[in-house]
Write a protein that holds these residues in place. Sequence first.
Motif, PDB file in Angstrom:
ATOM      1  N   LEU A  90      40.236  45.603  35.117  1.00 47.95           N
ATOM      2  CA  LEU A  90      39.731  46.090  33.839  1.00 47.95           C
ATOM      3  C   LEU A  90      38.377  46.729  34.102  1.00 47.95           C
ATOM      4  N   MET A  91      38.132  47.866  33.426  1.00 46.69           N
ATOM      5  CA  MET A  91      36.869  48.563  33.604  1.00 46.69           C
ATOM      6  C   MET A  91      35.699  47.618  33.359  1.00 46.69           C
ATOM      7  N   SER A  92      34.706  47.678  34.266  1.00 43.34           N
ATOM      8  CA  SER A  92      33.472  46.874  34.216  1.00 43.34           C
ATOM      9  C   SER A  92      33.668  45.456  34.725  1.00 43.34           C
ATOM     10  N   TYR A  93      34.876  45.133  35.211  1.00 43.39           N
ATOM     11  CA  TYR A  93      35.136  43.808  35.787  1.00 43.39           C
ATOM     12  C   TYR A  93      35.695  43.967  37.194  1.00 43.39           C
ATOM     13  N   ALA A  94      35.426  42.972  38.038  1.00 44.40           N
ATOM     14  CA  ALA A  94      35.931  42.994  39.404  1.00 44.40           C
ATOM     15  C   ALA A  94      37.435  42.712  39.417  1.00 44.40           C
ATOM     16  N   THR A  95      38.176  43.433  40.237  1.00 44.80           N
ATOM     17  CA  THR A  95      39.620  43.244  40.362  1.00 44.80           C
ATOM     18  C   THR A  95      39.923  41.909  41.050  1.00 44.80           C
ATOM     19  N   GLU A  96      40.865  41.164  40.478  1.00 48.77           N
ATOM     20  CA  GLU A  96      41.285  39.884  41.048  1.00 48.77           C
ATOM     21  C   GLU A  96      42.711  40.012  41.579  1.00 48.77           C
ATOM     22  N   ARG A  97      42.952  39.515  42.815  1.00 46.52           N
ATOM     23  CA  ARG A  97      44.292  39.492  43.402  1.00 46.52           C
ATOM     24  C   ARG A  97      44.654  38.043  43.742  1.00 46.52           C
ATOM     25  N   ILE A  98      45.827  37.610  43.271  1.00 45.64           N
ATOM     26  CA  ILE A  98      46.256  36.222  43.425  1.00 45.64           C
ATOM     27  C   ILE A  98      47.646  36.207  44.059  1.00 45.64           C
ATOM     28  N   PRO A  99      47.833  35.493  45.188  1.00 43.10           N
ATOM     29  CA  PRO A  99      49.191  35.389  45.776  1.00 43.10           C
ATOM     30  C   PRO A  99      50.137  34.672  44.816  1.00 43.10           C
ATOM     31  N   LEU A 100      51.384  35.124  44.765  1.00 42.15           N
ATOM     32  CA  LEU A 100      52.371  34.521  43.880  1.00 42.15           C
ATOM     33  C   LEU A 100      52.936  33.219  44.450  1.00 42.15           C
ATOM     34  N   GLU A 101      52.910  33.086  45.756  1.00 41.56           N
ATOM     35  CA  GLU A 101      53.502  31.911  46.389  1.00 41.56           C
ATOM     36  C   GLU A 101      52.712  30.644  46.053  1.00 41.56           C
ATOM     37  N   GLY A 102      53.416  29.655  45.517  1.00 36.56           N
ATOM     38  CA  GLY A 102      52.821  28.363  45.261  1.00 36.56           C
ATOM     39  C   GLY A 102      52.036  28.233  43.981  1.00 36.56           C
ATOM     40  N   VAL A 103      51.986  29.277  43.170  1.00 36.54           N
ATOM     41  CA  VAL A 103      51.230  29.163  41.915  1.00 36.54           C
ATOM     42  C   VAL A 103      52.167  28.733  40.794  1.00 36.54           C
ATOM     43  N   SER A 104      51.596  28.128  39.763  1.00 35.08           N
ATOM     44  CA  SER A 104      52.365  27.709  38.601  1.00 35.08           C
ATOM     45  C   SER A 104      51.965  28.548  37.397  1.00 35.08           C
ATOM     46  N   PHE A 105      52.935  28.723  36.497  1.00 33.36           N
ATOM     47  CA  PHE A 105      52.705  29.551  35.320  1.00 33.36           C
ATOM     48  C   PHE A 105      52.729  28.683  34.066  1.00 33.36           C
ATOM     49  N   PRO A 106      51.978  29.057  33.036  1.00 35.61           N
ATOM     50  CA  PRO A 106      51.203  30.308  32.895  1.00 35.61           C
ATOM     51  C   PRO A 106      49.881  30.262  33.654  1.00 35.61           C
ATOM     52  N   LEU A 107      49.475  31.434  34.175  1.00 32.96           N
ATOM     53  CA  LEU A 107      48.223  31.569  34.900  1.00 32.96           C
ATOM     54  C   LEU A 107      47.071  31.801  33.921  1.00 32.96           C
ATOM     55  N   THR A 108      45.903  31.338  34.280  1.00 32.16           N
ATOM     56  CA  THR A 108      44.670  31.717  33.576  1.00 32.16           C
ATOM     57  C   THR A 108      43.799  32.452  34.585  1.00 32.16           C
ATOM     58  N   ILE A 109      43.613  33.734  34.360  1.00 33.43           N
ATOM     59  CA  ILE A 109      42.901  34.587  35.310  1.00 33.43           C
ATOM     60  C   ILE A 109      41.542  34.941  34.709  1.00 33.43           C
ATOM     61  N   ARG A 110      40.500  34.606  35.435  1.00 36.51           N
ATOM     62  CA  ARG A 110      39.133  34.852  34.969  1.00 36.51           C
ATOM     63  C   ARG A 110      38.541  36.031  35.737  1.00 36.51           C
ATOM     64  N   LEU A 111      38.141  37.076  34.992  1.00 36.17           N
ATOM     65  CA  LEU A 111      37.539  38.270  35.605  1.00 36.17           C
ATOM     66  C   LEU A 111      36.026  38.178  35.509  1.00 36.17           C
ATOM     67  N   ARG A 112      35.394  38.515  36.602  1.00 32.55           N
ATOM     68  CA  ARG A 112      33.938  38.519  36.640  1.00 32.55           C
ATOM     69  C   ARG A 112      33.414  39.933  36.417  1.00 32.55           C
ATOM     70  N   GLU A 113      32.300  40.041  35.676  1.00 32.62           N
ATOM     71  CA  GLU A 113      31.680  41.350  35.491  1.00 32.62           C
ATOM     72  C   GLU A 113      31.188  41.866  36.835  1.00 32.62           C
ATOM     73  N   GLU A 114      31.249  43.195  36.991  1.00 33.91           N
ATOM     74  CA  GLU A 114      30.917  43.797  38.286  1.00 33.91           C
ATOM     75  C   GLU A 114      29.480  43.540  38.711  1.00 33.91           C
ATOM     76  N   ALA A 115      28.589  43.400  37.742  1.00 35.61           N
ATOM     77  CA  ALA A 115      27.180  43.237  38.087  1.00 35.61           C
ATOM     78  C   ALA A 115      26.914  41.950  38.863  1.00 35.61           C
ATOM     79  N   PHE A 116      27.883  41.030  38.923  1.00 33.07           N
ATOM     80  CA  PHE A 116      27.657  39.746  39.577  1.00 33.07           C
ATOM     81  C   PHE A 116      28.412  39.638  40.902  1.00 33.07           C
ATOM     82  N   GLN A 117      28.862  40.818  41.440  1.00 37.18           N
ATOM     83  CA  GLN A 117      29.558  40.779  42.714  1.00 37.18           C
ATOM     84  C   GLN A 117      28.594  40.439  43.848  1.00 37.18           C
TER      85      GLN A 117
END
Length: 862
Positions: free
Chosen positions: A81-108
């Motif tokens: 999402l614009m202004s947020y860092a891209t998150e990539r999560i492997p599908l193997e071994g994860v349970s659903f539903p996922l909660t994905i937290r995006l960090r603002e780019e300024a905190f990279q």
Amino acid sequence: MRSLLTDIILSSLLLLALPMTVSAQVRGRVISASDGEPLPGATILLESATRKHLAYCIAGSDGQFSFKSTPDGATQISVSLMSYATERIPLEGVSFPLTIRLREEAFQLKEVAVQAKSIIADGDTVTYLVSSFSQKSDRNIGDVLKRMPGLQVESSGKVLYQGKEINRFYIEGQDLLGSKYGVATKGVSPDDIGAVEVMENHQPMQVLQGISLSDQAALNLKLKEGRKSAWLIHGSAGGGYMRSPRQGLWQGDLFALRAAATTQTLLSLKGNNTGVDFSEEQMEFGLAPRATALHSPLELSLLPAVSLLPKRTLLNKGGIASVNHLWSVTPTLQARLMGDYLEDHRVASGEVRTTYLSPTGDREFIERRDDRSTHRMLRGRLVLEANQPAYYLSNTARVQLDKERPDLHTSGTFTNRQVGELSDLYLSNDLQCIRRIAGDHLLFLRSRNEWETLPSRLLLTSGRGEGVEQIRDRALATDETLSYDYLLGQVFIGVEGGVRGLFRRLESEGSGALPVEITAAQRLDMVALSLSPKLRWHRQSTEITLGLPLEYSHYSFGSARPSIHYILLSPSLSLTMRPLYGLSLSLRAGGGRSPIVPGDLFQGQWMNDYRTVSSGYEELLLKPSYRVSASASYRDLSRGLFSHLMIMHHGSESPYKTRRELEDSGLIRLYNDRERSRMRSTMVSGRVNLAIGAIHGGGSLATVYSHTESEAVAEEVAVRYGTDLLTIKGMLNSNITSRLFLLYEMSYSGNRLSLPMADRKPTRLYGMTHALEATYTPADPLTMTLRGEYYRSRITSDLTKQMVMLDLDLTWSISRRIELEAGLHNLLNNDRWDYTTYGLLTRQTVSRQLRGRSLLLTLRVK
């Protein structure tokens, strides 16, 4: 021409027909890591191990997403999402539903910061903290952008980054205003903006991301916390008096902005007679020229004002109203509705001495001018846009009506009155669709249709009596294009085909006591078929593009002239590289033959003004040309350094040569003789911005140099002449203390005309400006701003003129949101300014009336 209703129906059907591969097994919610708020509009991709896109979806208003099925080979999920860092999560071994937290780019963690994190870089995104650059005297966000290294803001509100115009202007990630974002740069309050993001190499179409490089940047305004989804309203009202010319002063404005999750609204209403040019806020930037190619023959304009700030010379009365609304119909579809109204009344007075340079002897004429003009404009635009990784679709319908009435009174060598009446009605519809198929195929479709009518009328009253010139000009233009690209490894192979049409009708007539007979007329029907093979190699940070457009065009002129046709080839080559972080290089070259402008092709002649008569081209002949340009930009945020350089060379050979004849009566006749003429032009421009921590500020230096050689015929003698133009602009700002801010600006513009005539040396003229502004806060409620301007202009080779102007603004903060301001302008009461410029084998010395001493009291609500 396809109707607007047909385009919208086809667009809707195309949207419905676009397939999506989605899955119910992979599901979850996207939220902000800082406050846990949902992030609607986030793009969720299912990728293979090599990051190939297999399926996608968009997060809803509550941040929820889901896929109906999981494609074979999917190994990870990518969320961006614009202004947020891209998150990539492997599908193997994860349970659903996922909660994905995006960090603002300024905190990279990989960010680079200078000046105590006033500028932050994360990859291709540069973030400026507004609080580090704003001052108490700033009235809009454009005032702050001017001091941010790497950014330029022109008087119209147009924004450039590293010397190139931005391609999108976002507010909280939404493109509310499109190409007319000047209403935001001159309206949004800096108190509401927390940060300004510049996204370098911005590709606004998601379907092209990763496969097509862009050398332009986008700008995004980030609202402060607590300002999102709320109405942000500010305005002002004021009155006063001006000594010369004697008149009362008034001004008022109201600005409202609301940026919610699914809607954005911007309202702006402004009016004044204080010399502020609101018409610039309605300019549209980056648009392609109208294919109708119509232009009014009348050249009835007010006296120009060179070197001085517009507020020094503009005697005006008028205002603007702008209504803009964006609605996210669905997470994949947006609608934008925009409307604007402008009313502008202006007056100007002064004296013009025009010298016509000629091998047979110069001649000078004197005109004392008392001019006034009225301009009204009404414009509306509706945009539907879907922007997804698999496809892009946009349909823009617009209408614009302009009415102008210049009224010029002239005495001196000639005495006359000219009244012009111009109406311009323009309608257009632009449909664009890009479809990405299986990741390796791209299909482009564009349909652009335009219609314009431009009637004009000139009423001339002179010693001969009264005469009237009337011209009716209208045109229909269409451009239908279809192209296909295929990705073969790192190479895109494509072909583009299309059909263009231009159908123009022109009639004119003259009556009464005109000095010449008005006979201009044209009927033009043009149809062109084009086929353009394309080859593009793209790998990481390098892209090479080769184009070989081939076009067959047929021109028909009714019974007036025989039909003609041409086959044209216009090859082009471009190279874009980013060899190092922060460094960008580009090289472009092209050439070929093209017809002369159809708008200048007509039989007969017409009057441009009371003394100038122009004839049209006799035949539609070809004009060979070539162009070469190279540019480089570099930034180093560890030192706050931004710089760019561009070199461009252009050459052409026209089948016609401009011929000027000056009659004893003072009438000027401009012909286009069937004689070849050459033109060569070279331009070099560059700019350096530097943040200077030692003075708690920064500076910039920009320069533009151009050299042009051309040919003309003056009074039966062929003349080859050259012009050299040099412009230098510099700026230095410093926060001396927390209560004292200094801003120094300088500009120099010089021009030289070289004529190969006996005993005539190259003439050099220049204008120079120095401005120093000091903003001092002796006590928290009171702010004082003193601005001094020094102007120096060379009128002739042995005569110069200089002038000093002073302004004082006192601001009293009644509360956090209410201010009372007293503005004392032109304290020294200067009332005239002289300057000299060069034209087509002419020299003009102008004496221009200035706005006199004035007092303006303003109540402002922030």
